[in-house]
Scaffold this motif. Structure first.
Motif, PDB file in Angstrom:
ATOM      1  N   ILE A  45      69.878   6.365 -48.654  1.00 51.11           N
ATOM      2  CA  ILE A  45      68.308   6.263 -48.390  1.00 51.11           C
ATOM      3  C   ILE A  45      67.786   4.857 -47.986  1.00 51.11           C
ATOM      4  CG2 ILE A  45      65.926   6.994 -48.880  1.00 51.11           C
ATOM      5  CD1 ILE A  45      67.213   9.441 -50.271  1.00 51.11           C
ATOM      6  N   GLU A  46      68.072   4.041 -48.995  1.00 51.59           N
ATOM      7  CA  GLU A  46      67.637   2.661 -48.681  1.00 51.59           C
ATOM      8  C   GLU A  46      68.357   2.049 -47.551  1.00 51.59           C
ATOM      9  OE1 GLU A  46      65.051   1.199 -50.200  1.00 51.59           O
ATOM     10  OE2 GLU A  46      64.915   3.158 -51.021  1.00 51.59           O
ATOM     11  N   LYS A  47      69.583   2.107 -47.447  1.00 50.69           N
ATOM     12  CA  LYS A  47      70.089   1.527 -46.141  1.00 50.69           C
ATOM     13  C   LYS A  47      69.676   2.173 -44.929  1.00 50.69           C
ATOM     14  CE  LYS A  47      74.839   0.971 -48.158  1.00 50.69           C
ATOM     15  NZ  LYS A  47      76.524   1.627 -47.940  1.00 50.69           N
ATOM     16  N   ALA A  48      69.236   3.504 -44.816  1.00 49.02           N
ATOM     17  CA  ALA A  48      68.648   3.884 -43.522  1.00 49.02           C
ATOM     18  C   ALA A  48      67.361   3.513 -43.436  1.00 49.02           C
ATOM     19  CB  ALA A  48      68.617   5.631 -43.786  1.00 49.02           C
ATOM     20  N   LYS A  49      66.642   3.099 -44.407  1.00 50.32           N
ATOM     21  CA  LYS A  49      65.334   2.529 -44.489  1.00 50.32           C
ATOM     22  C   LYS A  49      65.267   1.058 -43.901  1.00 50.32           C
ATOM     23  CE  LYS A  49      62.636   4.689 -48.246  1.00 50.32           C
ATOM     24  NZ  LYS A  49      62.044   4.605 -49.633  1.00 50.32           N
ATOM     25  N   ARG A  56      62.577  -0.888 -35.687  1.00 54.74           N
ATOM     26  CA  ARG A  56      61.234  -0.920 -35.340  1.00 54.74           C
ATOM     27  C   ARG A  56      61.195  -2.506 -34.572  1.00 54.74           C
ATOM     28  NH1 ARG A  56      58.035   1.412 -40.323  1.00 54.74           N
ATOM     29  NH2 ARG A  56      58.135   3.655 -39.702  1.00 54.74           N
ATOM     30  N   TRP A  57      61.804  -3.352 -35.299  1.00 55.02           N
ATOM     31  CA  TRP A  57      61.744  -4.780 -35.008  1.00 55.02           C
ATOM     32  C   TRP A  57      62.334  -5.052 -33.556  1.00 55.02           C
ATOM     33  CZ3 TRP A  57      65.222  -8.334 -33.568  1.00 55.02           C
ATOM     34  CH2 TRP A  57      64.955  -9.738 -33.525  1.00 55.02           C
ATOM     35  N   CYS A  58      63.533  -4.241 -33.227  1.00 54.39           N
ATOM     36  CA  CYS A  58      64.032  -4.370 -31.989  1.00 54.39           C
ATOM     37  C   CYS A  58      63.149  -3.820 -31.018  1.00 54.39           C
ATOM     38  CB  CYS A  58      65.323  -3.720 -32.003  1.00 54.39           C
ATOM     39  SG  CYS A  58      66.222  -3.893 -30.518  1.00 54.39           S
ATOM     40  N   TYR A  59      62.577  -2.516 -31.223  1.00 52.07           N
ATOM     41  CA  TYR A  59      61.622  -1.937 -30.319  1.00 52.07           C
ATOM     42  C   TYR A  59      60.392  -2.956 -29.925  1.00 52.07           C
ATOM     43  CZ  TYR A  59      63.584   2.727 -30.441  1.00 52.07           C
ATOM     44  OH  TYR A  59      64.182   3.882 -30.233  1.00 52.07           O
ATOM     45  N   LEU A  73      71.466   0.170 -32.418  1.00 56.00           N
ATOM     46  CA  LEU A  73      70.818   0.284 -33.715  1.00 56.00           C
ATOM     47  C   LEU A  73      70.254   1.798 -33.843  1.00 56.00           C
ATOM     48  CD1 LEU A  73      68.497  -2.655 -33.958  1.00 56.00           C
ATOM     49  CD2 LEU A  73      70.233  -2.064 -35.490  1.00 56.00           C
ATOM     50  N   VAL A  74      69.987   2.634 -32.845  1.00 60.69           N
ATOM     51  CA  VAL A  74      69.646   3.830 -32.857  1.00 60.69           C
ATOM     52  C   VAL A  74      70.729   4.732 -33.353  1.00 60.69           C
ATOM     53  CG1 VAL A  74      68.853   6.067 -31.393  1.00 60.69           C
ATOM     54  CG2 VAL A  74      67.894   3.717 -31.047  1.00 60.69           C
ATOM     55  N   GLN A  75      72.107   4.575 -32.873  1.00 68.90           N
ATOM     56  CA  GLN A  75      73.095   5.189 -33.206  1.00 68.90           C
ATOM     57  C   GLN A  75      73.361   4.962 -34.624  1.00 68.90           C
ATOM     58  OE1 GLN A  75      74.442   7.486 -31.261  1.00 68.90           O
ATOM     59  NE2 GLN A  75      75.477   7.902 -32.971  1.00 68.90           N
ATOM     60  N   GLN A  76      73.461   3.732 -35.063  1.00 67.64           N
ATOM     61  CA  GLN A  76      73.619   3.599 -36.413  1.00 67.64           C
ATOM     62  C   GLN A  76      72.416   4.134 -37.222  1.00 67.64           C
ATOM     63  OE1 GLN A  76      73.293  -0.545 -37.151  1.00 67.64           O
ATOM     64  NE2 GLN A  76      75.486  -0.961 -36.311  1.00 67.64           N
ATOM     65  N   TYR A  77      71.181   4.185 -36.954  1.00 68.29           N
ATOM     66  CA  TYR A  77      70.232   4.865 -37.776  1.00 68.29           C
ATOM     67  C   TYR A  77      70.335   6.369 -37.857  1.00 68.29           C
ATOM     68  CZ  TYR A  77      65.772   6.428 -39.336  1.00 68.29           C
ATOM     69  OH  TYR A  77      64.605   6.945 -39.809  1.00 68.29           O
ATOM     70  N   LEU A  78      70.688   6.936 -36.830  1.00 68.51           N
ATOM     71  CA  LEU A  78      70.937   8.222 -36.615  1.00 68.51           C
ATOM     72  C   LEU A  78      72.228   8.680 -37.578  1.00 68.51           C
ATOM     73  CD1 LEU A  78      70.283   9.291 -32.868  1.00 68.51           C
ATOM     74  CD2 LEU A  78      68.989   9.720 -34.940  1.00 68.51           C
ATOM     75  N   ASP A  79      73.319   8.031 -37.327  1.00 68.77           N
ATOM     76  CA  ASP A  79      74.546   8.356 -38.127  1.00 68.77           C
ATOM     77  C   ASP A  79      74.226   7.987 -39.760  1.00 68.77           C
ATOM     78  OD1 ASP A  79      76.042   8.906 -35.975  1.00 68.77           O
ATOM     79  OD2 ASP A  79      77.043   6.611 -35.973  1.00 68.77           O
ATOM     80  N   SER A  80      73.492   7.181 -40.067  1.00 62.79           N
ATOM     81  CA  SER A  80      73.030   6.824 -41.545  1.00 62.79           C
ATOM     82  C   SER A  80      72.224   7.990 -42.077  1.00 62.79           C
ATOM     83  CB  SER A  80      72.354   5.650 -41.597  1.00 62.79           C
ATOM     84  OG  SER A  80      71.012   5.372 -41.198  1.00 62.79           O
ATOM     85  N   THR A  81      71.392   8.731 -41.205  1.00 62.57           N
ATOM     86  CA  THR A  81      70.392   9.575 -41.736  1.00 62.57           C
ATOM     87  C   THR A  81      71.022  11.022 -41.885  1.00 62.57           C
ATOM     88  OG1 THR A  81      69.441  10.011 -39.648  1.00 62.57           O
ATOM     89  CG2 THR A  81      68.363   8.522 -41.190  1.00 62.57           C
ATOM     90  N   ARG A  82      72.222  11.296 -41.026  1.00 62.51           N
ATOM     91  CA  ARG A  82      72.977  12.444 -41.474  1.00 62.51           C
ATOM     92  C   ARG A  82      73.406  12.825 -42.511  1.00 62.51           C
ATOM     93  NH1 ARG A  82      74.525  11.144 -36.124  1.00 62.51           N
ATOM     94  NH2 ARG A  82      73.662  12.469 -34.344  1.00 62.51           N
ATOM     95  N   GLY A  83      72.841  13.934 -43.396  1.00 63.63           N
ATOM     96  CA  GLY A  83      73.543  14.246 -44.411  1.00 63.63           C
ATOM     97  C   GLY A  83      72.987  13.724 -45.585  1.00 63.63           C
ATOM     98  N   ILE A  84      71.905  13.003 -45.498  1.00 64.57           N
ATOM     99  CA  ILE A  84      71.317  12.090 -46.814  1.00 64.57           C
ATOM    100  C   ILE A  84      70.066  12.887 -46.889  1.00 64.57           C
ATOM    101  CG2 ILE A  84      72.496   9.914 -46.551  1.00 64.57           C
ATOM    102  CD1 ILE A  84      69.730   8.856 -45.735  1.00 64.57           C
ATOM    103  N   GLY A  85      69.734  13.073 -48.094  1.00 64.62           N
ATOM    104  CA  GLY A  85      68.403  13.621 -48.508  1.00 64.62           C
ATOM    105  C   GLY A  85      68.755  14.811 -49.551  1.00 64.62           C
TER     106      GLY A  85
END
Length: 106
Positions: A45-49, A56-59, A73-85
């Motif tokens: 979760i912290e890696k995804a944050k 956000r900075w890139c945008y 970065l979008v792809q990395q973020y989406l991959d990091s949020t899959r299955g966590i939670g």
């Protein structure tokens, strides 16, 4: 003999004596396994944050070109949020696992 700063006092690996087929056989190993799972989830979760903040900075910096410049970065973020939670442990991996690319037909 004092404590060193920045050194974790917990085991970073899963307990060796935990048997998933009989989880209540050893209550101490079961609790250690639960703590290990929770710790790993918090790390994910912290890696995804962190990735979300980079995105956000890139945008903000890239402005109108953010679609091309921030795509990785979008792809990395989406991959990091899959299955966590919490609560996704018992769902099929096809619903929350890593994205499976469709095989190209020949």
């Amino acid at each position: 003999m004092g404590r060193r700063k920045g050194v974790a006092e917990f085991e970073e690996s899963a307990p060796d004596d935990f048997d998933p087929s009989k989880p209540y056989k050893d209550p101490v190993a079961m609790l250690e396994m639960r703590e290990h799972i929770v710790r790993e989830k918090w790390i994910d979760i912290e890696k995804a944050k962190i990735l979300r903040e980079k995105l956000r900075w890139c945008y903000r910096i890239e402005g109108i070109n953010h679609l091309q410049k921030c795509r990785h970065l979008v792809q990395q973020y989406l991959d990091s949020t899959r299955g966590i939670g919490w609560g996704k442990d018992h769902r099929p991996a096809s619903l929350h696992g890593p994205k499976v690319e469709a095989a190209e037909s020949e």
